[in-house]
Design a protein around this motif. Structure first.
Motif, PDB file in Angstrom:
ATOM      1  N   THR A   1     116.019 -22.515  60.586  1.00 58.36           N
ATOM      2  CA  THR A   1     115.153 -21.393  60.189  1.00 58.36           C
ATOM      3  C   THR A   1     115.934 -20.087  60.061  1.00 58.36           C
ATOM      4  O   THR A   1     115.345 -19.020  59.844  1.00 58.36           O
ATOM      5  CB  THR A   1     114.027 -21.226  61.218  1.00 58.36           C
TER       6      THR A   1
ATOM      7  N   ARG B   1     116.369 -27.308  55.373  1.00 58.08           N
ATOM      8  CA  ARG B   1     115.253 -27.369  56.314  1.00 58.08           C
ATOM      9  C   ARG B   1     114.166 -28.333  55.821  1.00 58.08           C
ATOM     10  O   ARG B   1     113.597 -29.109  56.590  1.00 58.08           O
ATOM     11  CB  ARG B   1     114.685 -25.961  56.507  1.00 58.08           C
TER      12      ARG B   1
ATOM     13  N   VAL C   1     113.283 -26.440  62.446  1.00 59.06           N
ATOM     14  CA  VAL C   1     112.819 -26.265  61.063  1.00 59.06           C
ATOM     15  C   VAL C   1     111.611 -25.361  60.984  1.00 59.06           C
ATOM     16  O   VAL C   1     111.002 -25.237  59.919  1.00 59.06           O
ATOM     17  CB  VAL C   1     112.487 -27.637  60.428  1.00 59.06           C
TER      18      VAL C   1
END
Length: 618
Positions: A293, A319, A572
């Motif tokens: 992230t 991701r 993620v």
């Protein structure tokens, strides 16, 4: 070639390999489970058909034995048991007909039913009606005259054809079950080993191809941030996202060198470059730590906006891919748990079948013991009947000797009667002589008086002899009458013993037939008990193998969970999906303002989004 492939394509190919292997394993395992289920259902059907065929045979033998018992004793209890066996046969025959699919076996069942109805019409119903009408002797005579024609062999033999066919089917189904279970175990073991090996291999390969280069770029960016502009940038020749990032770092290095050589006093440009390098280095460190992230949110100068955009796009695609891997591993884990649950359910059903077969075997064994006890009792009864026949035969011989002795006594009585008649004649002649002597003594006068007295005494003695002879004759006549009555009684006793001997012989014959029938039933039930015992052992083995299959499925689910946990090391975010902007752009964006003129090269990357499109298609 694999090194030059884009990161989404690398990860997609890796995940495709894992999914394809898992799909093949689950497909083969499902095929094996379906085969096991089909074989189990067919085996249960064959066992049900076999049990009903055995019940029909038992009902037939029961009707035959109870009919014979009613003929011998006329006891209504045998008739009640006969009717129960008859009803059981009709009901079980109708149920068995609905289960049979093979026309040949159906024809055998119809033939058995026709022979049973014919036997009832020709023998059982007719003979039972005779006994009820008081003609038991005639019914027994019919049975003795019929011999083997009164037996139910013609109706039993077709049922044994059905039983033999079901025994063969049970053996075939058992072999198919063992083969399917062996295949399932083999596929599960090989599949688990293959999945583990592939997962480990891909983890090592992806670590070397992605994580290690990212760590190298991080160290390079840190060196650049520290002011070392003479370092070499690794992986600049790669054609994937890491190569793009390495070339971007190379541009930073070249730009820094050019800027340092051209204008060392340009503090603002250096501060901007330092800020960009530090920001990119920090985000790469987050990526190396598994945080997918980590996007660049800080504003970059116009000439570095392309770096920010391409970096964020690459992180978004990575991701999205890792999130898809996590979702897919969760789906595989769910499927593996469902397979394991189905295997456990199948194991419980197989164990229930094994328990039912064990109870059936115990009941058949108990029935076999009772039939053998009945057969032994019938054999002992036959032995007692033999002893009774011998006793009756001895009694008839004794009665015959008594008759002969009485005949001799009667003959002797006739001789005594002749002797008495002779004595009577002698007494009569003696009395006549005494009368003549008295007459002569009267003529002699006084001289013959003594002789006259003797003549009177002789006459009195003769009269007394006649009286005694008369009484002896009367006594002999009464004795002869008693002897005749005794002879008649002995003859009647002899006739009764003859009838008893005949009846005991008939009972002996019927008991012998009943003993043979009971022995045949005991032999048949022993065979059934052996077959059910083998079926019970096979079913228990199947249950054990299904439990092994369930354990292997649980092991596969555990391995998939391990793979999922490894994927979860990457952070993620909440959704794990690519932003609409990144998905629309399909990769790094280099259409923004160009880098400064001092840069040696510009960032280049195809803008067609081929990597992301390939992954979405997958």
């Amino acid at each position: 070639m694999f090194k030059a492939m884009k990161i989404p394509r690398k990860l997609g190919l890796s995940f495709l390999t894992i999914c394809a292997t898992a799909a093949i394993v689950m497909l083969v395992f499902y095929s094996s489970i379906s085969s096991i289920r089909g074989s189990t259902d067919a085996n249960n059907l064959s066992q049900s058909i076999y049990a009903k065929a055995q019940a029909l045979e038992t009902a037939l033998l029961r009707q035959n034995s109870q009919m014979r018992g009613f003929l011998v004793t006329a006891d209504e209890t045998y008739l009640k048991s006969y009717n129960e066996g008859r009803d059981d046969y009709d009901k079980t025959s109708a149920e068995l007909e609905t289960l049979l699919k093979d026309p040949k076996l159906k024809d055998a069942l119809v033939k058995s039913r026709e022979e049973t109805l014919k036997w009832r019409k020709d023998w059982s119903d007719r003979l039972i009606a005779k006994v009820k009408a008081g003609q038991r002797d005639a019914a027994e005579a019919d049975v003795r005259a019929a011999g083997k024609a009164v037996l139910t062999s013609a109706a039993v033999l077709p049922l044994r054809e059905i039983k033999d066919a079901q025994t063969a089917a049970i053996e075939q189904n058992g072999a198919r079950q063992e083969s399917a279970i062996g295949t399932a175990l083999f596929v599960l073991v090989i599949g688990a080993i293959a999945l583990i090996g592939i997962a480990i291999t891909l983890a090592v390969v992806l670590t070397r191809l992605i994580a290690s280069p990212i760590s190298g770029l991080t160290r390079t960016m840190a060196d650049l941030a520290a002011g070392r502009n003479d370092i070499a940038v690794p992986d600049a020749d790669r054609r994937d996202e890491l190569g793009d990032m390495a070339r971007a770092v190379l541009v930073f290095r070249d730009a820094a060198v050019a800027k340092q050589a051209a204008d060392a006093a340009n503090a603002k440009a250096e501060a901007a470059q330092k800020m960009v390098v530090e920001t990119v280095s920090a985000q790469l460190s987050e990526l190396a730590g598994g945080n997918l992230t980590a996007e660049i949110s800080q504003a970059f100068p116009g000439e570095y906006e392309a770096v920010k955009t391409n970096f964020n796009a690459a992180v978004t695609e990575l991701r999205t891919l890792i999130a898809s891997v996590m979702e897919s591993t969760a789906a595989i884990n769910t499927g593996s748990n469902e397979i394991a649950q189905a295997s456990e359910d199948l194991a419980r059903r197989t164990e229930a079948n094994a328990a039912s077969l064990e109870e059936t075997a115990a009941a058949v064994t108990q029935m076999n013991g009772r039939l053998r006890a009945t057969a032994d009792a019938a054999n002992r009864t036959v032995a007692r009947a033999d002893e009774t026949i011998a006793t009756v035969t001895d009694g008839r011989e004794t009665a015959d000797e008594a008759m002969q002795a009485m005949t001799r006594v009667a003959d002797s009585a006739k001789g005594i009667d002749s002797v008495i008649e002779g004595l009577d004649k002698i007494a009569f002649q003696t009395r006549v002589l005494a009368m003549n002597a008295a007459v002569e003594a009267g003529r002699a006068g006084e001289a013959g008086r003594g002789f006259a007295v003797v003549a009177d005494l002789v006459s009195a003695l003769a009269m007394r002899a006649e009286e005694e002879a008369g009484r002896a004759r009367d006594q002999l006549t009464a004795t002869q009458t008693d002897i005749v009555s005794a002879v008649d009684a002995v003859q009647k006793v002899d006739g009764a013993l003859a009838n008893i001997s005949t009846g005991v012989g008939e009972v002996h014959s019927l008991l012998g037939e009943m003993a043979s029938d009971n022995q045949a039933q005991a032999t048949a039930i022993s065979e059934v008990s052996t077959a059910i015992g083998a079926m019970d052992q096979s079913t228990q083995q199947n249950a054990a193998m299904v439990e092994q299959t369930s354990a292997a499925a649980r092991h596969l689910a555990s391995e998939v969970t391990t793979l999922s946990e490894q994927a979860r090391r990457f952070k993620v975010g909440e959704t794990g999906r690519a932003t609409p902007r990144a998905a629309a752009r399909g990769g790094f964006d280099i259409s923004a303002k160009p880098l400064p003129a001092a840069a040696v090269t510009a960032l280049t990357r195809p803008a067609n989004g081929a990597a992301l499109d390939d992954w979405q298609s997958f």
